[in-house]
Design an enzyme around this catalytic site. Structure first.
Site, PDB file in Angstrom:
ATOM      1  N   ALA A   1       0.954  -1.141  -0.026  1.00  0.00           N
ATOM      2  CA  ALA A   1      -0.089   0.025  -0.065  1.00  0.00           C
ATOM      3  C   ALA A   1       0.682   1.139  -0.034  1.00  0.00           C
ATOM      4  CB  ALA A   1      -0.960  -0.001   1.018  1.00  0.00           C
TER       5      ALA A   1
ATOM      6  N   HIS B   1      -5.868   9.075  -7.513  1.00  0.00           N
ATOM      7  CA  HIS B   1      -5.128   8.366  -8.526  1.00  0.00           C
ATOM      8  C   HIS B   1      -5.172   8.958  -9.715  1.00  0.00           C
ATOM      9  CE1 HIS B   1      -3.029   5.046  -6.979  1.00  0.00           C
ATOM     10  NE2 HIS B   1      -4.187   4.635  -6.415  1.00  0.00           N
TER      11      HIS B   1
ATOM     12  N   LYS C   1       3.466   2.133  -6.380  1.00  0.00           N
ATOM     13  CA  LYS C   1       3.414   1.225  -7.510  1.00  0.00           C
ATOM     14  C   LYS C   1       2.648   1.958  -8.931  1.00  0.00           C
ATOM     15  CE  LYS C   1      -0.191  -1.446  -5.343  1.00  0.00           C
ATOM     16  NZ  LYS C   1      -0.285  -0.553  -4.341  1.00  0.00           N
ATOM     17  N   SER C   2       1.517   2.491  -8.360  1.00  0.00           N
ATOM     18  CA  SER C   2       0.795   3.192  -9.499  1.00  0.00           C
ATOM     19  C   SER C   2       1.371   4.095 -10.289  1.00  0.00           C
ATOM     20  CB  SER C   2      -0.586   3.738  -8.926  1.00  0.00           C
ATOM     21  OG  SER C   2      -1.402   2.496  -8.501  1.00  0.00           O
TER      22      SER C   2
END
Lengths: 185, 185, 185
Positions: A9, A51, A13-14
């Site tokens: 979390a 995001h 990574k995104s």
């Protein structure tokens, strides 16, 4: 080229996956963002907005929480980069549809055919896709084994899925505090 | 040669260890599998069967949940590869025997002598063993600190044990999504 | 030179940081240990004593649970190595002061100005400090997502902080079972 980007979390990574996709775009590819998330509650909606605000507005977004293999087959092309974010939400959706959740919670074997069909379809289609595929997934197995049986079995399925997808990717990367660590390629 | 293979749940650590043991076998060594697991419930029995099905049937299996140092001393030989799977279940068994579990849960210092004797015996014997030793252990400290005091203290003991065993191994490897990451050697 | 040392519980991160500081000392620098921990309960007091017993007694210790940026500015000097252990306890203290904890638990946006001021002050001061700075922080995002909302949001803030601090450090290292894994530098 297929790349799996793993991370915990808030491990970045995104963002790392979006950088990879931007690199593809600079080489002339079209980026298509395949969002597996559904805004089922306020917290989730907030995470999605967070995001989305970080992504270039001109990327085409396809929302597909369940039929991921079909979406990949539909959109993959030699001059395209598909960014799937993320496998964990897809797994959660496809696993808890139908009987899956109840079977996991009761400690029963997973007999739900829709889950296995979607999972196998993903593993079957992945090696055949043209263009670039970037897949984000969560690393969730490195904490204390949860007391909650459902959480424990979800972690098992996530771990198995990560292994199976990693085996099909030319590049596997772990994101830690926003920094990429090459596991393969 | 001693190797510690670390990994989270379903990280592929057992499979990686079995590949290492198969490599030893191809170099002419005999593989002995030291299973620390006990099938205390149905879920555990299922996990054991899943693991066993992946191992060559001709490997000798020794079941030893507690007296690990003694088992290592008994079976180690220059032409043998011992595969211990896993330290986490051994730690759990040896720690919760006698007073350990109650002391951990109550937040008391761990005074249970059997635990400390077995632990020290393991660390004493490990550097002296002939042949190859492959030890599997869980990485469980990278999640949110558990609210449950017992879980928190178990994670502490697991982390300390992993550090102490790693210090005695020529090779330490982290398994992530089935891929090995060399930490040493 | 700024280094962030990440690691799970009992991963050996504090010991690794102390080794780095000892290396600085051997190069003629003065080590100042900035402790962010407060002994709020018996378990915490025990952990602090355990850590302290491993440190050279002649290192100057500064206790600063909250105003970390100010402490760094005050003590940093060209011939000094500041060791901050750890960011996680600092984050916990600064986040749960005032309204932060209640806002996190209620799922509200974090509007607590003291937290954001301290956080921004840290990120502002870090690139400007003379001498060596070693910062220890926890990796807590690689387990199953906690059911507890507060834990989940704390993990988010920890992950974001680790990313932002890592971006400002010339060296980032992950400690696993006492072994360093270079993520940068």
């Amino acid at each position: 080229m297929r790349e799996l980007i793993l991370g915990g979390a808030r491990s970045g990574k995104s963002r790392l996956a979006e950088q990879r996709a931007s690199d593809c775009e600079q080489r002339g590819m079209q980026v298509i963002y395949i969002a597996t998330a559904e805004a089922l509650d306020g917290e989730m909606a907030e995470r999605l907005m967070h995001h989305r605000a970080n992504r270039p507005a001109h990327w085409l977004t396809v929302e597909e929480p369940v039929h991921l293999a079909q979406a990949l087959k539909t959109y993959a092309a030699a001059n395209r980069c598909l960014l799937v974010d993320c496998l964990t939400l897809w797994l959660s959706a496809v696993l808890f549809q139908g009987e899956g959740g109840a079977q996991l919670e009761a400690g029963l074997p997973l007999t739900c055919p829709k889950f296995w069909q979607e999972r196998q379809a993903l593993l079957d289609v992945l090696p055949q896709l043209p263009g670039d595929i970037i897949i984000v997934s969560n690393e969730i197995g490195s904490g204390v084994v949860p007391e909650n049986r459902l959480a424990r079995r979800f972690a098992d399925e996530q771990g198995r899925l990560n292994q199976d997808v990693a085996a099909l990717c030319e590049r596997v990367t772990l994101s830690i505090a926003g920094l990429p660590l090459a596991l393969r390629g």
